[in-house]
Motif scaffolding. Structure first.
Motif, mmCIF file in Angstrom:
data_model
loop_
_atom_site.group_PDB
_atom_site.id
_atom_site.type_symbol
_atom_site.label_atom_id
_atom_site.label_comp_id
_atom_site.label_asym_id
_atom_site.label_seq_id
_atom_site.Cartn_x
_atom_site.Cartn_y
_atom_site.Cartn_z
ATOM 1 N N VAL A 50 0.837 -1.205 0.000
ATOM 2 C CA VAL A 50 0.000 0.000 0.000
ATOM 3 C C VAL A 50 0.869 1.251 0.000
ATOM 4 C CG1 VAL A 50 -1.711 1.319 1.294
ATOM 5 C CG2 VAL A 50 -1.914 -1.165 1.140
ATOM 6 N N ILE A 51 1.861 1.283 0.866
ATOM 7 C CA ILE A 51 2.729 2.460 0.975
ATOM 8 C C ILE A 51 3.460 2.714 -0.341
ATOM 9 C CG2 ILE A 51 4.774 3.410 2.114
ATOM 10 C CD1 ILE A 51 3.911 1.961 4.659
ATOM 11 N N ALA A 71 -6.236 9.448 -4.058
ATOM 12 C CA ALA A 71 -6.235 8.669 -2.814
ATOM 13 C C ALA A 71 -7.498 7.827 -2.701
ATOM 14 C CB ALA A 71 -6.110 9.614 -1.613
ATOM 15 N N GLY A 72 -8.632 8.392 -3.120
ATOM 16 C CA GLY A 72 -9.880 7.637 -3.105
ATOM 17 C C GLY A 72 -9.854 6.456 -4.061
ATOM 18 N N PHE A 125 -7.731 -1.139 -3.012
ATOM 19 C CA PHE A 125 -7.254 -2.000 -1.937
ATOM 20 C C PHE A 125 -8.396 -2.586 -1.114
ATOM 21 C CE2 PHE A 125 -3.291 0.504 -2.536
ATOM 22 C CZ PHE A 125 -2.449 -0.561 -2.784
ATOM 23 N N LYS A 126 -9.571 -1.969 -1.179
ATOM 24 C CA LYS A 126 -10.713 -2.488 -0.438
ATOM 25 C C LYS A 126 -11.474 -3.541 -1.236
ATOM 26 C CE LYS A 126 -14.797 -0.992 2.155
ATOM 27 N NZ LYS A 126 -15.598 0.173 2.608
ATOM 28 N N GLN A 151 -6.249 8.329 3.809
ATOM 29 C CA GLN A 151 -6.682 7.256 2.927
ATOM 30 C C GLN A 151 -5.660 6.127 2.874
ATOM 31 O OE1 GLN A 151 -9.717 7.263 2.396
ATOM 32 N NE2 GLN A 151 -10.295 8.232 0.483
ATOM 33 N N LEU A 152 -4.396 6.446 3.007
ATOM 34 C CA LEU A 152 -3.357 5.410 3.049
ATOM 35 C C LEU A 152 -3.556 4.503 4.257
ATOM 36 C CD1 LEU A 152 0.429 5.899 2.377
ATOM 37 C CD2 LEU A 152 -0.331 4.561 4.322
ATOM 38 N N ILE A 153 -3.784 5.114 5.417
ATOM 39 C CA ILE A 153 -3.990 4.332 6.638
ATOM 40 C C ILE A 153 -5.242 3.461 6.503
ATOM 41 C CG2 ILE A 153 -4.491 4.476 9.112
ATOM 42 C CD1 ILE A 153 -2.859 7.079 9.147
#
Length: 259
Positions: free
Chosen positions: A84-85, A160-161, A167-168, A246-248
């Motif tokens: 993700v990062i 970011a969205g 990822f979701k 959003q990253l978290i």
């Protein structure tokens, strides 16, 4: 840090694979707006950072759909948090560097103002001058700088969205396609023109003009100092702050997602 850099390289290699045509399309559209902005009106240069922003994330994630590149993360030693990062760092870094270059190019163009018009169209520029900065007294340069970094921040939030959706829920033709992103870009342009038309209309209606002046005064109070530098910095921090949030959230969603 080495793991993050290696994962960024993996994403670049995967995206490069069979997506050369799409890469050329993004490059062509982005370059076209830059060239049009240089030749005609600098406003079009702002559209270049929008088109790159809304199409960059789908371009990277599309590799999973076109040739199942997402499976590579099941065989290389990488945890989900690092994936993700690295993805956020790659797209945010590219977009930020490109936006800075475009802004610097705009500042250079200011030195040759005889060769291009204002960053804001002539109608809005004339209205701005007549109304003394929409009643704020803020200089045009401060307004232009604030608008640029406002668009930068909003596009950063959109990116970011897009990451969080990926990822979701994973890749899907509906949520991550280049076509859908391009249509969003066209919708964004239409929205800009609609808002511009609405502003002109409101300032031609005496009963509505005071309300808009009050609103603009509230929003642009921070734009007066240092040619909008204070407001621009705030907008940049808001954009990166939302991206970090959003990253978290993406890390949490990706950890909970079944692959």
């Amino acid at each position: 840090m080495k793991k993050i850099i290696d994962l960024i390289r993996v994403d670049l290699i995967s995206a490069k694979g069979r997506n050369k045509g799409i890469f050329f399309l993004i490059f062509l559209l982005t370059a076209a707006f830059v060239v049009i902005g240089i030749i005609t009106e600098a406003l079009f240069m702002v559209f270049s950072i929008i088109v790159l922003g809304v199409m960059l994330v789908p371009f990277i994630t599309m590799a999973e759909k076109t040739h199942n590149a997402g499976k590579i993360f099941t065989v290389i030693p990488a945890d989900r948090k690092s994936i993700v990062i690295s993805r956020f760092a790659l797209t945010t870094g590219i977009y930020t560097v490109f936006s800075i270059i475009i802004f610097i190019l705009y500042l250079i163009m200011e030195k040759f103002s005889d060769f291009h018009t204002s960053m804001i169209s002539k109608d809005i520029s004339n209205l701005y001058e007549v109304s003394s900065g929409f009643g704020t007294g803020i200089q045009m340069k401060a307004m232009e700088n604030s608008i640029f970094w406002f668009i930068f921040a909003v596009t950063l939030m959109v990116m970011a969205g897009q990451h969080r959706k990926y990822f979701k829920k994973g890749i899907s033709s509906k949520n991550n396609s280049i076509l859908r992103s391009f249509l969003k870009f066209l919708g964004g342009i239409a929205l800009v023109y609609a808002v511009t038309a609405a502003i002109i209309l409101i300032f031609n209606i005496d009963i509505l003009k005071p309300a808009l002046i009050v609103l603009v005064n509230m929003l642009m109070a921070l734009a007066a100092p240092m040619n909008g530098l204070v407001l621009s910095i705030i907008l940049i921090f808001i954009g990166f702050g939302f991206t970090l949030y959003q990253l978290i959230c993406s890390v949490v969603d990706y950890e909970a997602r079944e692959l």
